[in-house]
Design an enzyme around this catalytic site. Structure first.
Site, PDB file in Angstrom:
ATOM      1  NE  ARG A 184      -2.065  -1.596   3.210  1.00  0.00           N
ATOM      2  CZ  ARG A 184      -3.324  -1.946   3.361  1.00  0.00           C
ATOM      3  NH1 ARG A 184      -4.208  -1.078   3.791  1.00  0.00           N
ATOM      4  NH2 ARG A 184      -3.704  -3.174   3.113  1.00  0.00           N
ATOM      5  CB  THR A 185       3.834   2.432   1.837  1.00  0.00           C
ATOM      6  OG1 THR A 185       3.217   2.135   3.085  1.00  0.00           O
ATOM      7  CG2 THR A 185       4.561   3.756   1.966  1.00  0.00           C
ATOM      8  CE  LYS A 244      22.735  -9.384 -10.782  1.00  0.00           C
ATOM      9  NZ  LYS A 244      22.535  -8.510 -11.938  1.00  0.00           N
ATOM     10  NE  ARG A 293       8.114   0.719   4.041  1.00  0.00           N
ATOM     11  CZ  ARG A 293       6.853   0.439   4.329  1.00  0.00           C
ATOM     12  NH1 ARG A 293       6.375  -0.769   4.154  1.00  0.00           N
ATOM     13  NH2 ARG A 293       6.053   1.386   4.779  1.00  0.00           N
ATOM     14  CG  HIS A 319       5.590   4.899   7.687  1.00  0.00           C
ATOM     15  ND1 HIS A 319       5.776   5.622   6.525  1.00  0.00           N
ATOM     16  CD2 HIS A 319       4.750   3.880   7.373  1.00  0.00           C
ATOM     17  CE1 HIS A 319       5.070   5.055   5.561  1.00  0.00           C
ATOM     18  NE2 HIS A 319       4.441   4.003   6.042  1.00  0.00           N
TER      19      HIS A 319
END
Lengths: 306, 192
Positions: free
Chosen positions: A58-59, A86, A108, A136
């Site tokens: 959702r974010t 990697k 994030r 947040h």
């Protein structure tokens, strides 16, 4: 007044005036999202990169939609499909993205402080979309926006935040945001979920949900993060639901015209009952649509700075 | 437009409240005449000063035709061509147009017509809301110096100016008494 900063990293670093400015900037974008053509040209030619090192639907969707409705070009970058597997470091990944002339990086990351350290090293604006257990901030802003929209004010309101406060960056951003805007904050949860010394932030701590209810105007239920913590913090789901779940009876007990919020996704029957989640007092879906408007306002403000 | 900060610069009066009223009355009659009535007509004021002017036109048209034409408010900030080129973020306000503009004759209303860039932005903004049958433009003052091929259909008064002069429209609705003045190089920055 304008927002004189390159990045949005936390609520704790914002002044109440800056918070007001962002909330005001979000307001006109609600109208844009209600139009038939949900697009304005404000960020035409700008590039927004969604850099999500933790799974999020959702974010990241909300940021993507916000950027697209501002006419920006959006790239979604997640570790599963990139060179991170990697062995590339966060900074090298970000520098690569910056070399592609990204104007805004939405990050994030599971480490607290990741956004801040990134912001120091790149010229692009960085928006923290959640860093570890730290903050947040856009969730904090959209919660403020929703409360203000429904209650008409923030100052003087009494807001309870219920659940796993210790492991919730949403809770931390909400607490900072609400206290800065003059609300009273009560945090509720079993002692295993309440961080030590949290009362030093200026909140009241309750381990008994029912004792925290009288006179509360807003309840923000936190999601029980089963995938993050296993089941070690409380004896059983059933016990948690009984002691800390929000049901109609508890809503009644506040004695106010209660507003119920939840950052989602909700665990029905655990932290919130079906009736409450589907009641007219629940603003859970308003939070989602307001989230797009708030993120549009924020990206608009950040993109205006030279 | 907001009132001036610090020491107010020298004002040369151009229009007083009565003249403003007469100009708006004439514009209202011209709108009705040109469109043969008010069928399918809508007024859209450009924020900030265009909104009270549009409301006044609506009121005068009501007196002529006994009809309330739909009225909307348009914020053009997101459509400006100088976004990102300014030191301060322009203040965003809400666009408030509750009716469908498709197939309507939309009369845009603003206080001063200058470079034409505001009107360009307003037309783009309107087009994102629908497909009007026609867009017309009503302004209280036309001060020349167009930078785009744009012309008003209804003009309260044409005023020859030099580029660095500043024309200000003061309105009761915005906390001043009605008048239009010319200010000597008072730093026209709000609306290019």
């Amino acid at each position: 007044m304008s927002l004189k900063r390159k990045d949005l990293l936390s609520i704790s670093s914002l002044s109440p005036e800056e918070i007001d400015l962002i909330l005001e900037a979000a307001e006109p974008f609600k109208e844009v999202s209600g139009r038939e053509i949900k697009k304005v040209p404000a960020l035409r030619g700008k590039t927004v990169v969604n850099l999500f090192f933790e799974p999020s639907t959702r974010t990241s969707t909300s940021f993507e939609l916000a950027a697209k409705r501002l006419s920006a070009d959006v790239i979604n970058f997640s570790p599963g499909s990139s060179s991170v597997v990697k062995g590339e470091t966060l900074l090298d990944t970000a520098r690569n993205i910056e070399s592609m002339q990204a104007d805004i990086i939405v990050l994030r990351h599971s480490s607290s402080g990741a956004a801040e350290s990134l912001a120091r090293h790149v010229r692009s604006s960085v928006i923290n979309a959640g860093d570890g257990w730290h903050e947040h901030p856009t969730q904090g802003l959209l919660d403020l926006f929703t409360i203000k929209e429904k209650k008409g004010r923030l100052s003087g309101l009494s807001v309870a935040i219920v659940g796993d406060v210790a492991h919730s960056r949403v809770a931390r951003s909400d607490i900072h945001a609400l206290l800065k805007m003059g609300a009273e904050v009560r945090v509720v949860g079993p002692p295993t979920m309440i961080p030590a010394f949290i009362e030093r932030m200026g909140v009241k701590v309750f381990s008994n949900f029912d004792a925290a209810l009288p006179g509360v105007d807003v309840i923000i239920m936190l999601r029980l993060q089963l995938e993050r913590q296993g089941r070690s913090l409380f004896p059983s789901m059933r016990e948690y639901a009984t002691l800390y779940g929000l049901n109609s009876e508890r809503v009644q007990r506040t004695g106010t015209d209660l507003l119920v919020m939840h950052p989602g996704p909700i665990n029905r029957g655990v932290e919130i009952s079906h009736e409450v989640a589907d009641s007219s007092q629940a603003a859970i879906l308003d939070q989602v649509s307001n989230g797009v408007a708030v993120r549009m306002g924020l990206m608009y403000l950040l993109s205006q700075l030279q | 437009m907001s009132s001036i900060e610090n020491q107010p610069p020298e004002e040369t009066p151009i229009m007083d409240g009565h003249e403003m009223g007469r100009a708006l009355t004439r514009i209202a009659h011209e709108i009705v005449e040109r469109n043969k009535g008010v069928k399918n007509l809508a007024l859209v004021g450009i924020r900030t000063a265009g909104v009270p002017l549009a409301k006044r036109l609506q009121k005068i048209i009501r007196n002529i035709e006994q009809v309330d034409v739909p009225l909307g408010e348009l914020d053009i900030t997101l459509y400006r061509d100088d976004l990102g080129l300014r030191k301060n973020q322009p203040v965003l306000k809400r666009t408030d147009i509750t009716f469908h503009i498709s197939d309507l004759i939309v009369v845009l209303v603003d206080d001063v017509l200058f470079s034409g860039r505001t009107i360009r932005a307003a037309m783009d903004g309107l087009m994102d809301l629908g497909r009007p049958a026609e867009i017309q433009l009503a302004v209280l003052i036309d001060r020349g110096h167009r930078q785009l091929p744009i012309r008003a259909n209804y003009v309260g008064k044409n005023i020859p100016t030099s580029r660095d002069e500043n024309i200000r429209v003061f309105l009761e609705e915005l906390g001043d008494h009605d008048r239009v003045c010319k200010l000597e190089s008072g730093g026209q920055v709000d609306q290019p």
